[in-house]
Enzyme design. Structure first.
Site, PDB file in Angstrom:
ATOM      1  N   ASP A  51       0.771  -1.231  -0.058  1.00  0.00           N
ATOM      2  CA  ASP A  51       0.088   0.044   0.004  1.00  0.00           C
ATOM      3  C   ASP A  51       0.789   1.295   0.031  1.00  0.00           C
ATOM      4  O   ASP A  51       2.068   1.275   0.186  1.00  0.00           O
ATOM      5  CB  ASP A  51      -0.939   0.091   1.269  1.00  0.00           C
ATOM      6  CG  ASP A  51      -1.971  -1.049   1.094  1.00  0.00           C
ATOM      7  OD1 ASP A  51      -2.199  -1.400   0.218  1.00  0.00           O
ATOM      8  OD2 ASP A  51      -2.394  -1.259   2.290  1.00  0.00           O
ATOM      9  N   TYR A 106       6.710  -9.477   7.888  1.00  0.00           N
ATOM     10  CA  TYR A 106       6.553  -8.068   7.950  1.00  0.00           C
ATOM     11  C   TYR A 106       6.930  -7.620   9.325  1.00  0.00           C
ATOM     12  O   TYR A 106       6.920  -8.321  10.311  1.00  0.00           O
ATOM     13  CB  TYR A 106       5.043  -7.761   7.775  1.00  0.00           C
ATOM     14  CG  TYR A 106       4.327  -7.575   6.447  1.00  0.00           C
ATOM     15  CD1 TYR A 106       4.473  -6.621   5.725  1.00  0.00           C
ATOM     16  CD2 TYR A 106       3.688  -9.034   5.946  1.00  0.00           C
ATOM     17  CE1 TYR A 106       4.135  -6.595   4.494  1.00  0.00           C
ATOM     18  CE2 TYR A 106       3.383  -8.816   4.731  1.00  0.00           C
ATOM     19  CZ  TYR A 106       3.243  -7.770   3.988  1.00  0.00           C
ATOM     20  OH  TYR A 106       2.774  -7.773   2.587  1.00  0.00           O
TER      21      TYR A 106
END
Length: 266
Positions: A51, A106
């Site tokens: 994103d 992540y």
């Protein structure tokens, strides 16, 4: 010849990964560099379309070309800003960086001031395994059942690092899990409520909001039988750049913490 390239980038400088008209994107920056270098290619694929605002240390792209210059990271790095190629591997012609991935890792970075790390670790255990993550994602029509393999949390240099590993993730899923861990550790979101939400029992208007994208880093994508040759100079350059740029995030996260806590009290 098909190659996989490990790439790092500062997501705060782009409008997301996927190419879009009239705005700067990571994919657009890479494709422009390939064109400027005169490298002809086909079958360009990416592992993760992060994103807007989300950075990466170890995203992966793949393309097919007969131009051997692709093996030299500086050919493209010298033509790009805020994107760094630091690893390369020759792969089979049917290699797809997203479908061949075993897991993605992540990391989210938070200021440690006021954080109850012990409680965060306890709350993180609730997310391990397979659950319905519709309450912890921005639903986009995909199946919301996902599995979390591992969550580790530690503190270093006044920063709390939340590392999450799994096969695949939904839109905003990692950022919303981080929000839930913060709220749970501070007594705002009960563990029982998290369990209910993971079982699909929640009001859409009361979903956990996502943490800011600036603190999220796609750390690594793991594959079997894919050996990347590392360009240490490019990797170190990225590391120097990202450390300086992430200093700003500490103040943004502190602001986010105040806002999210106040939102829950309204």
């Amino acid at each position: 010849m098909r190659v996989a390239l490990k790439i790092a980038y500062d997501g705060t400088k782009f409008h997301g990964f996927q190419r879009q008209p009239n705005v700067r994107t990571i994919e657009g920056e890479i494709l422009r560099a390939l064109k400027d270098a005169g490298i002809e290619f086909e079958n360009f694929k990416s592992a993760s379309r992060t994103d807007r605002g989300v950075s990466a240390r170890g995203n992966v792209i793949a393309l097919s070309t007969e131009d051997d210059r692709i093996k030299n990271p500086m050919v493209l790095n010298s033509r790009m800003s805020d994107v760094w190629i630091w690893g390369i591997a020759e792969v089979p012609e049917d290699f797809h960086p997203r479908f061949w991935a075993n897991t993605k890792v992540y990391r989210y970075y938070l200021p440690s001031l006021g954080m109850n790390i012990k409680k965060m670790k306890e709350c993180s255990l609730l997310f391990l395994g397979t659950h319905d993550f519709s309450a912890f994602s921005r639903v986009d029509g995909r199946d919301t059942i996902r599995s979390i393999d591992r969550i580790e949390i530690w503190e270093k240099c006044n920063v709390v690092v939340v590392e999450i590993e799994g096969k695949s993730f939904l839109w905003e899923m990692v950022r919303r899990i981080v929000s839930a861990l913060v709220l749970c550790s501070q007594g705002v979101l009960a563990e029982e409520r998290i369990v209910e939400m993971l079982n699909g029992k929640f009001e859409k208007s009361r979903k956990v909001p996502p943490a800011p994208p600036e603190g999220l880093l796609l750390w690594d994508i793991k594959y079997e039988n894919v050996e990347f040759q590392i360009d240490n100079a490019s990797l170190k350059k990225f590391q120097r750049e990202i450390v300086e740029r992430f200093k700003l995030h500490a103040s943004l996260s502190a602001l986010y913490e105040d806002l999210i806590l106040n939102e829950q009290k309204i």
